[in-house]
Design a protein around this motif. Sequence first.
Motif, PDB file in Angstrom:
ATOM      1  N   LYS A  75       0.800  -1.218   0.000  1.00 46.94           N
ATOM      2  CA  LYS A  75       0.000   0.000   0.000  1.00 46.94           C
ATOM      3  C   LYS A  75       0.839   1.278   0.000  1.00 46.94           C
ATOM      4  CE  LYS A  75      -4.108  -1.941   0.340  1.00 46.94           C
ATOM      5  NZ  LYS A  75      -5.167  -1.755  -0.684  1.00 46.94           N
ATOM      6  N   GLN A  76       2.152   1.169  -0.041  1.00 45.88           N
ATOM      7  CA  GLN A  76       3.024   2.347   0.063  1.00 45.88           C
ATOM      8  C   GLN A  76       2.791   3.347  -1.070  1.00 45.88           C
ATOM      9  OE1 GLN A  76       7.267   1.342  -0.676  1.00 45.88           O
ATOM     10  NE2 GLN A  76       6.519  -0.690  -1.224  1.00 45.88           N
ATOM     11  N   PRO A  77       3.033   4.626  -0.735  1.00 44.95           N
ATOM     12  CA  PRO A  77       3.309   5.198   0.586  1.00 44.95           C
ATOM     13  C   PRO A  77       2.023   5.239   1.415  1.00 44.95           C
ATOM     14  CG  PRO A  77       3.138   6.951  -1.039  1.00 44.95           C
ATOM     15  CD  PRO A  77       3.027   5.655  -1.791  1.00 44.95           C
ATOM     16  N   ILE A  78       2.172   4.969   2.712  1.00 47.89           N
ATOM     17  CA  ILE A  78       1.000   4.830   3.568  1.00 47.89           C
ATOM     18  C   ILE A  78       1.294   5.416   4.944  1.00 47.89           C
ATOM     19  CG2 ILE A  78       1.751   2.525   4.303  1.00 47.89           C
ATOM     20  CD1 ILE A  78      -1.198   1.718   4.432  1.00 47.89           C
ATOM     21  N   THR A  79       0.284   6.011   5.559  1.00 44.76           N
ATOM     22  CA  THR A  79       0.444   6.589   6.890  1.00 44.76           C
ATOM     23  C   THR A  79       0.198   5.521   7.949  1.00 44.76           C
ATOM     24  OG1 THR A  79      -1.880   7.213   7.148  1.00 44.76           O
ATOM     25  CG2 THR A  79      -0.434   8.789   6.023  1.00 44.76           C
ATOM     26  N   LYS A  80       0.650   5.805   9.169  1.00 45.79           N
ATOM     27  CA  LYS A  80       0.431   4.859  10.268  1.00 45.79           C
ATOM     28  C   LYS A  80      -1.058   4.709  10.551  1.00 45.79           C
ATOM     29  CE  LYS A  80       1.825   5.937  14.401  1.00 45.79           C
ATOM     30  NZ  LYS A  80       0.559   5.804  15.181  1.00 45.79           N
ATOM     31  N   GLY A  81      -1.801   5.805  10.417  1.00 50.71           N
ATOM     32  CA  GLY A  81      -3.240   5.734  10.630  1.00 50.71           C
ATOM     33  C   GLY A  81      -3.922   4.803   9.638  1.00 50.71           C
ATOM     34  N   GLU A  82      -3.456   4.832   8.399  1.00 45.60           N
ATOM     35  CA  GLU A  82      -4.025   3.945   7.381  1.00 45.60           C
ATOM     36  C   GLU A  82      -3.655   2.492   7.665  1.00 45.60           C
ATOM     37  OE1 GLU A  82      -4.116   6.928   3.498  1.00 45.60           O
ATOM     38  OE2 GLU A  82      -2.223   5.991   4.104  1.00 45.60           O
ATOM     39  N   ILE A  83      -2.439   2.281   8.160  1.00 42.66           N
ATOM     40  CA  ILE A  83      -2.016   0.920   8.531  1.00 42.66           C
ATOM     41  C   ILE A  83      -2.920   0.388   9.632  1.00 42.66           C
ATOM     42  CG2 ILE A  83      -0.158  -0.458   9.549  1.00 42.66           C
ATOM     43  CD1 ILE A  83       1.813   1.569   8.303  1.00 42.66           C
ATOM     44  N   GLU A  84      -3.154   1.218  10.655  1.00 43.29           N
ATOM     45  CA  GLU A  84      -3.971   0.804  11.793  1.00 43.29           C
ATOM     46  C   GLU A  84      -5.427   0.597  11.385  1.00 43.29           C
ATOM     47  OE1 GLU A  84      -3.163   3.954  14.502  1.00 43.29           O
ATOM     48  OE2 GLU A  84      -1.297   3.048  15.254  1.00 43.29           O
ATOM     49  N   SER A  85      -5.876   1.348  10.392  1.00 48.82           N
ATOM     50  CA  SER A  85      -7.236   1.172   9.896  1.00 48.82           C
ATOM     51  C   SER A  85      -7.403  -0.196   9.255  1.00 48.82           C
ATOM     52  CB  SER A  85      -7.563   2.279   8.878  1.00 48.82           C
ATOM     53  OG  SER A  85      -8.857   2.081   8.324  1.00 48.82           O
ATOM     54  N   ILE A  86      -6.367  -0.645   8.564  1.00 49.09           N
ATOM     55  CA  ILE A  86      -6.411  -1.963   7.922  1.00 49.09           C
ATOM     56  C   ILE A  86      -6.271  -3.074   8.953  1.00 49.09           C
ATOM     57  CG2 ILE A  86      -5.206  -3.504   6.311  1.00 49.09           C
ATOM     58  CD1 ILE A  86      -4.409  -0.986   4.723  1.00 49.09           C
ATOM     59  N   ARG A  87      -5.317  -2.909   9.886  1.00 48.50           N
ATOM     60  CA  ARG A  87      -5.056  -3.953  10.876  1.00 48.50           C
ATOM     61  C   ARG A  87      -6.077  -3.963  12.002  1.00 48.50           C
ATOM     62  NH1 ARG A  87      -0.389  -4.047  13.944  1.00 48.50           N
ATOM     63  NH2 ARG A  87      -0.765  -6.295  14.110  1.00 48.50           N
TER      64      ARG A  87
END
Length: 234
Positions: free
Chosen positions: A111-123
């Motif tokens: 998914k790069q480039p990706i923010t930490k918030g977007e990572i947490e939204s997925i996980r």
Amino acid sequence: MELSLIIPHIEVLIFASEKPLTALDIVELINNAFGFMEERVSLEQIETCIEGIKEKYNSEFYPFEVKESGGGLQFLTKPSFHKTIVQLNGDKFLKRLSNAALETLAIIAYKQPITKGEIESIRGVNSDYSVQKLLEKELILIAGRNEKLPGHPLVYATSKNFMDYFGINSPADLPKIREVLAEQVVEGTLVTPKDFAIESLPNITEKSDIIVNEDGQLEIKPSDNEATSNKDEN
């Protein structure tokens, strides 16, 4: 300068370099080394030599090969020797990564480039620790900020170390998600009315009973009337 004379210089440059070298890097380095020559080495000549070098080391006589990995050319051991090498180095590079870190790394890679918030939204969970561990191992890097989101959060991407470890030259070389998660096509069994005809089933008559035994299997059993009839005949 003849190509046969250029090839050894390309090989030693790739071998001695601490980082992957591109064809353009090699052109510049060789021209600097032979700066006194009137005829400069061209990119086309270097690329031709590189193809020859790759073909040379693809031979079964060599335990290593020249591949484009981590953004440039490197000497890499062939997969068939990895079990031997792991006894020296172990799998220390990724062994200590938790499942959460590996999951986070996979999300960033695709998914790069990706923010930490977007990572947490997925996980669905906080990813501070996982992101920090990946940064420490230099598998990911901070690629800037997302200027379109409030607060301009940092964005993350995979690093050259990531590509180097996984033997790819760019994120585009990653397997497509649809290839990784491809659903297996399950074809249904075609059933026709004939399949239910009594005459198509062995040992079954119109007077037979079909029951489910204790093992959950179908069992053919003569009906009471049929059993009595057979007994009378005997």
